[in-house]
Design a protein around this motif. Sequence first.
Motif, short mmCIF file in Angstrom:
data_model
loop_
_atom_site.label_atom_id
_atom_site.label_comp_id
_atom_site.label_asym_id
_atom_site.label_seq_id
_atom_site.Cartn_x
_atom_site.Cartn_y
_atom_site.Cartn_z
N PHE A 104 96.15 36.45 -9.93
CA PHE A 104 95.66 35.07 -9.99
C PHE A 104 96.22 34.41 -11.22
CE2 PHE A 104 92.79 31.82 -11.52
CZ PHE A 104 92.57 31.08 -10.38
N GLN A 105 96.74 33.20 -11.06
CA GLN A 105 97.13 32.43 -12.25
C GLN A 105 97.22 30.96 -11.93
OE1 GLN A 105 101.02 34.22 -13.22
NE2 GLN A 105 101.89 32.27 -12.59
N THR A 106 97.08 30.15 -12.96
CA THR A 106 97.16 28.71 -12.81
C THR A 106 98.07 28.15 -13.90
OG1 THR A 106 95.30 28.29 -14.31
CG2 THR A 106 94.77 28.60 -11.99
N ALA B 38 85.27 29.77 -17.57
CA ALA B 38 86.32 28.86 -18.02
C ALA B 38 85.90 27.45 -17.65
CB ALA B 38 87.65 29.20 -17.37
N TYR C 229 83.17 35.59 -16.37
CA TYR C 229 84.29 34.76 -16.80
C TYR C 229 83.83 33.31 -16.69
CZ TYR C 229 89.24 33.71 -17.63
OH TYR C 229 90.43 33.31 -18.18
N ASP D 199 87.54 45.62 -12.84
CA ASP D 199 86.15 45.46 -12.41
C ASP D 199 85.72 44.00 -12.47
OD1 ASP D 199 85.23 48.22 -11.98
OD2 ASP D 199 85.77 48.46 -14.08
N PRO D 200 84.68 43.67 -11.69
CA PRO D 200 84.08 42.33 -11.81
C PRO D 200 83.58 42.11 -13.24
CG PRO D 200 83.25 43.45 -9.86
CD PRO D 200 84.00 44.48 -10.66
N THR E 228 91.72 42.40 -14.44
CA THR E 228 90.74 43.44 -14.73
C THR E 228 90.64 44.36 -13.53
OG1 THR E 228 88.90 42.18 -13.77
CG2 THR E 228 89.36 41.83 -16.11
N HIS F 121 82.77 36.74 -7.43
CA HIS F 121 82.10 37.92 -8.01
C HIS F 121 82.98 39.17 -7.97
CE1 HIS F 121 80.45 39.82 -4.11
NE2 HIS F 121 81.24 38.83 -3.73
N HIS F 122 84.30 38.97 -7.82
CA HIS F 122 85.23 40.10 -7.81
C HIS F 122 85.98 40.20 -9.14
CE1 HIS F 122 84.68 39.08 -3.51
NE2 HIS F 122 84.78 40.39 -3.33
N ARG F 123 86.65 41.34 -9.33
CA ARG F 123 87.60 41.46 -10.42
C ARG F 123 88.61 40.32 -10.34
NH1 ARG F 123 92.14 45.89 -8.53
NH2 ARG F 123 92.78 44.76 -6.67
N ILE F 124 89.31 40.05 -11.44
CA ILE F 124 90.36 39.03 -11.43
C ILE F 124 91.71 39.72 -11.40
CG2 ILE F 124 91.38 37.11 -12.70
CD1 ILE F 124 88.59 36.55 -13.83
N CYS F 125 92.57 39.35 -10.47
CA CYS F 125 93.84 40.04 -10.27
C CYS F 125 94.75 39.17 -9.41
CB CYS F 125 93.55 41.37 -9.57
SG CYS F 125 94.86 42.58 -9.72
N HIS G 111 91.47 27.66 -21.50
CA HIS G 111 92.90 27.60 -21.18
C HIS G 111 93.13 27.93 -19.70
CE1 HIS G 111 92.83 28.35 -25.56
NE2 HIS G 111 93.89 27.57 -25.57
N ARG G 112 94.34 27.66 -19.23
CA ARG G 112 94.78 28.15 -17.93
C ARG G 112 94.59 29.68 -17.88
NH1 ARG G 112 101.36 28.82 -18.19
NH2 ARG G 112 101.37 30.25 -19.95
N ILE G 113 94.56 30.26 -16.70
CA ILE G 113 94.46 31.71 -16.57
C ILE G 113 95.83 32.26 -16.18
CG2 ILE G 113 93.36 33.61 -15.31
CD1 ILE G 113 90.92 31.78 -14.98
N ASP H 21 97.22 25.11 -15.18
CA ASP H 21 96.33 24.23 -15.94
C ASP H 21 94.97 24.87 -16.14
OD1 ASP H 21 97.90 21.76 -16.27
OD2 ASP H 21 97.93 21.78 -14.09
N PRO H 22 94.26 24.39 -17.17
CA PRO H 22 92.87 24.84 -17.35
C PRO H 22 92.04 24.44 -16.12
CG PRO H 22 93.65 23.67 -19.31
CD PRO H 22 94.69 23.46 -18.25
N LEU H 23 91.01 25.20 -15.83
CA LEU H 23 90.20 24.97 -14.63
C LEU H 23 88.77 25.44 -14.87
CD1 LEU H 23 90.89 27.77 -12.00
CD2 LEU H 23 91.47 27.96 -14.41
N TYR H 24 87.91 25.13 -13.93
CA TYR H 24 86.57 25.71 -13.91
C TYR H 24 86.66 27.08 -13.24
CZ TYR H 24 84.35 21.25 -15.11
OH TYR H 24 83.96 20.11 -15.75
N TYR H 25 86.19 28.10 -13.91
CA TYR H 25 86.18 29.44 -13.31
C TYR H 25 84.85 30.09 -13.68
CZ TYR H 25 88.34 33.72 -11.45
OH TYR H 25 88.66 34.81 -10.68
N THR H 26 84.05 30.36 -12.67
CA THR H 26 82.76 31.00 -12.93
C THR H 26 82.71 32.31 -12.17
OG1 THR H 26 81.77 28.81 -13.12
CG2 THR H 26 80.26 30.67 -12.95
N ALA H 27 82.93 33.40 -12.88
CA ALA H 27 82.80 34.72 -12.29
C ALA H 27 81.58 35.40 -12.90
CB ALA H 27 84.05 35.56 -12.56
#
Lengths: 306, 306
Positions: free
Chosen positions: B104-106, A114, A112, A108-109, A106, B98-102, A99-101, B108-114
């Motif tokens: 941030f929003q979209t 998606a 994830y 911490d790293p 969080t 490689h950081h926390r997620i904060c 899904h969208r984010i 639509d669905p997307l590629y996200y590689t953390a």
Amino acid sequence: MEEKTLIFGHKNPDTDTICSSMVKQILCEKEGNTNVKAVRLGNVNKETKYALDYLQMEAPEFIEKVEEGQKVILVDHNEFNQSADGIENANILEVVDHHRICNFQTTDPLYYTARPFGCTSTILYQEFVEKGIEIAKTEAVLMASAIISDTLLLKSPTTTKFDEKALVELGRIAGIDINKYGLDLLKAGTDLDDFSEKELIDLDAKKFESKGVKCVIAQVNTVSIPDVLKRKEKLEEEMNNAIAENGTDLFVLAITDILNSNSQIIALGNRVDIIEKTVKLEDNMALLEGVVSRKKQLLPMVENNI
Amino acid sequence: MEEKTLIFGHKNPDTDTICSSMVKQILCEKEGNTNVKAVRLGNVNKETKYALDYLQMEAPEFIEKVEEGQKVILVDHNEFNQSADGIENANILEVVDHHRICNFQTTDPLYYTARPFGCTSTILYQEFVEKGIEIAKTEAVLMASAIISDTLLLKSPTTTKFDEKALVELGRIAGIDINKYGLDLLKAGTDLDDFSEKELIDLDAKKFESKGVKCVIAQVNTVSIPDVLKRKEKLEEEMNNAIAENGTDLFVLAITDILNSNSQIIALGNRVDIIEKTVKLEDNMALLEGVVSRKKQLLPMVENNI
């Protein structure tokens, strides 16, 4: 022993949420991390039950909330308002989602992953392949069921080539006829007789808020829209009750014909004007031809008009 | 031709941000997507310049902002306040970080590689390997430089076994002596003579807000803390100017000795009490032994005490 890491999908669990949580547990275990446990945040629907019965497996244990600091892995969702109560203070180690984010953060790293695919299980399938981990029949049936459910047997516009490829391969491993098993699975999910109208509007409901407008988009699948519409009066009564209780501005119920790929919507609330920017409502209803996907079709239609 | 998808890292770019954006462009191109272009949001620092000079490569083009609907791929960051102006209305296709997620929003669905690794380039290295795409010398040097920079030659507590493994393999492909090249690279980054005090406090500064408290943690690397402290009076003057201009509540400048793995901090602002919950400040300063990582050490020390 250290407390187990809990793996779960969203509230109002669908087949992808339940199956992907179970598959992620299997994947972790095969990688050597046995301290994990799939759980669920709500009742198992009839479609999911069909898949579990086929495998003679029990559904994951039900939990209501998570404690502060609880280690968790989220599948098939990321928005905190669709997750377990207390998720804000949990320790999110990993997310696998399609899904969208939004409404997610969080301290911490984390891991994830998606991908804009039709189904979370397609991402998990790729994880098995990339890591060179063998897929056994059990997880093949679980992942195939999730993909069939989320893509309506590859007919939903959310379907990608990655879902198609995964489903073909998983069908082969599982030794099932995808079309036959798939139709049986989907039909099992459309048996709505046991549900009260209140249950029907809660069965697969996604809440969200945009620009201060509180929306709910609920969806039920059927092989006969007229059958469901026989209950329209009582469905509307329950929708209006939910609106009054939660201060909802727009409640959309999509009754989706999975054989013909159409949706009849019922829209109520003080902001039905949002829907009427796209389609005229008659008797609170409209037929949306070719619309089957909440994420790709209904959600943008609502959000872009707020 | 369709407008190019822009690939960029955070403002105040460091070596990981610049090198990872260039590597991601190379990776996309090798996968057949040539309609991509690495760009940068700020000046290239001397450390990064050392790596680019070694390869006789130009830095990516500078951009100030992105237009509405612009397709972008983010590397090494996700928080909108660290990204290009206008990012809220861009079309984010992918994130590698490689950081926390904060923040941030979209839609639509997307590629996200953390991944919780020490460096973005380690994630990109894994992407090459998983996809079976050959790594040439150019991208090997770029990724090795990023890993050396972010992990301070594998000595930072953010270092994971994945960073170590990637760096060894990349050093082999690049045909470089990791320790010799690495020390030269890091030392190049500690030559601060050309910078004004204002530039020094902006060089690698991360802004964030927590519970209404506006913080900045800036970091400069050095091989001699006393050398940098000769400029303490002017550094404090510029920190106070920045505080007054931006309404900052706490400004921390960490002067990090990369050879001995210590940091001297200078803390100013109306909320230095946050720092004093951990360490007593004398003359606005404290020596933090073993502290080299903003993400793993300084940021939690500040955030947990707000």
